[in-house]
Design an enzyme around this catalytic site. Sequence first.
Site, mmCIF file in Angstrom:
data_model
loop_
_atom_site.group_PDB
_atom_site.id
_atom_site.type_symbol
_atom_site.label_atom_id
_atom_site.label_comp_id
_atom_site.label_asym_id
_atom_site.label_seq_id
_atom_site.Cartn_x
_atom_site.Cartn_y
_atom_site.Cartn_z
ATOM 1 N N LYS A 62 0.857 -1.188 0.000
ATOM 2 C CA LYS A 62 0.000 0.000 0.000
ATOM 3 C C LYS A 62 0.892 1.237 0.000
ATOM 4 O O LYS A 62 1.776 1.394 0.850
ATOM 5 C CB LYS A 62 -0.846 0.013 1.269
ATOM 6 C CG LYS A 62 -2.325 -0.010 0.998
ATOM 7 C CD LYS A 62 -3.052 -0.043 2.304
ATOM 8 C CE LYS A 62 -4.505 0.220 2.115
ATOM 9 N NZ LYS A 62 -5.204 0.226 3.399
HETATM 10 C C1 E4P Z 1 -8.363 1.113 3.218
HETATM 11 O O1 E4P Z 1 -7.654 0.251 2.767
HETATM 12 C C2 E4P Z 1 -8.259 1.668 4.573
HETATM 13 O O2 E4P Z 1 -7.600 0.751 5.400
HETATM 14 C C3 E4P Z 1 -9.592 1.905 5.231
HETATM 15 O O3 E4P Z 1 -10.670 1.511 4.423
HETATM 16 C C4 E4P Z 1 -9.734 3.248 5.858
HETATM 17 O O4 E4P Z 1 -10.991 3.339 6.442
HETATM 18 P P1 E4P Z 1 -11.371 4.460 7.531
HETATM 19 O O5 E4P Z 1 -11.645 5.724 6.805
HETATM 20 O O6 E4P Z 1 -12.605 3.908 8.185
HETATM 21 O O7 E4P Z 1 -10.207 4.547 8.465
#
Ligand code: E4P
Length: 215
Positions: free
Chosen positions: A84
């Site tokens: 990521k």
């Molecule tokens: C995506 O890969 C992120 O880990 C995640 O969906 C972020 O979500 P949040 O906005 O609830 O922290």
Amino acid sequence: MKLFIDTANIDEIKDMNQLGILSGVTTNPSLIAKESGQSFEDIIEEITSVVDGPVSAEVISTEAEGMVEQARELASISDNVVIKIPMTKEGLTAVNQLSQEGIKTNVTLVFSANQALLAAKAGATYVSPFMGRLDDIGHNGVEVVKEIVQIFKEYELETEIIAASVRHPKHVKKVAKAGSDIATIPYGVLEKMLGHPKTDEGLDKFLADWEEAQE
Ligand code: E4P
């Protein structure tokens, strides 16, 4: 549409994985920080041993060179590890390099269709538009996912869309209808998707009628 779980908690992953509904896992530094007693690398390794599918692990460096170095280390944990990378200029430089090395990437913190387009052009395997966080600031997260679906379809881009920052079951239904490749869903939202008060009511009635007939 494939379903990923958005958590670094191994119990949550095991619990949902036994249903056969999961095709992958996404984590982020905030989710990893909630898990104590294990190193980042050990958590990722354990997740890859449970789920047979892509597992996203995020780099911490903000410079391309550092991201690439960390990505190579994380990618050596398992063939299923996806790196990521944040949606920045440095991030896309790293994505470009990693795609040439055959390392899969998930460009995260995407908040517009143009960002998703640039990430796809740089060679991202996945892009993650954050719906909930867009909704939080009065924008429409589902609409952004719809735009990305349309653009990727129009130009036959191979990058897959992971609808992320999912806050409730309606988000999942809407991005499924919009043609998102994947939704990454927190454990609590998956639980809500499973249940329906009429299912509980119906089951209670079936069991009560059954008991009564035995008397
Ligand atoms: C995506 O890969 C992120 O880990 C995640 O969906 C972020 O979500 P949040 O906005 O609830 O922290």
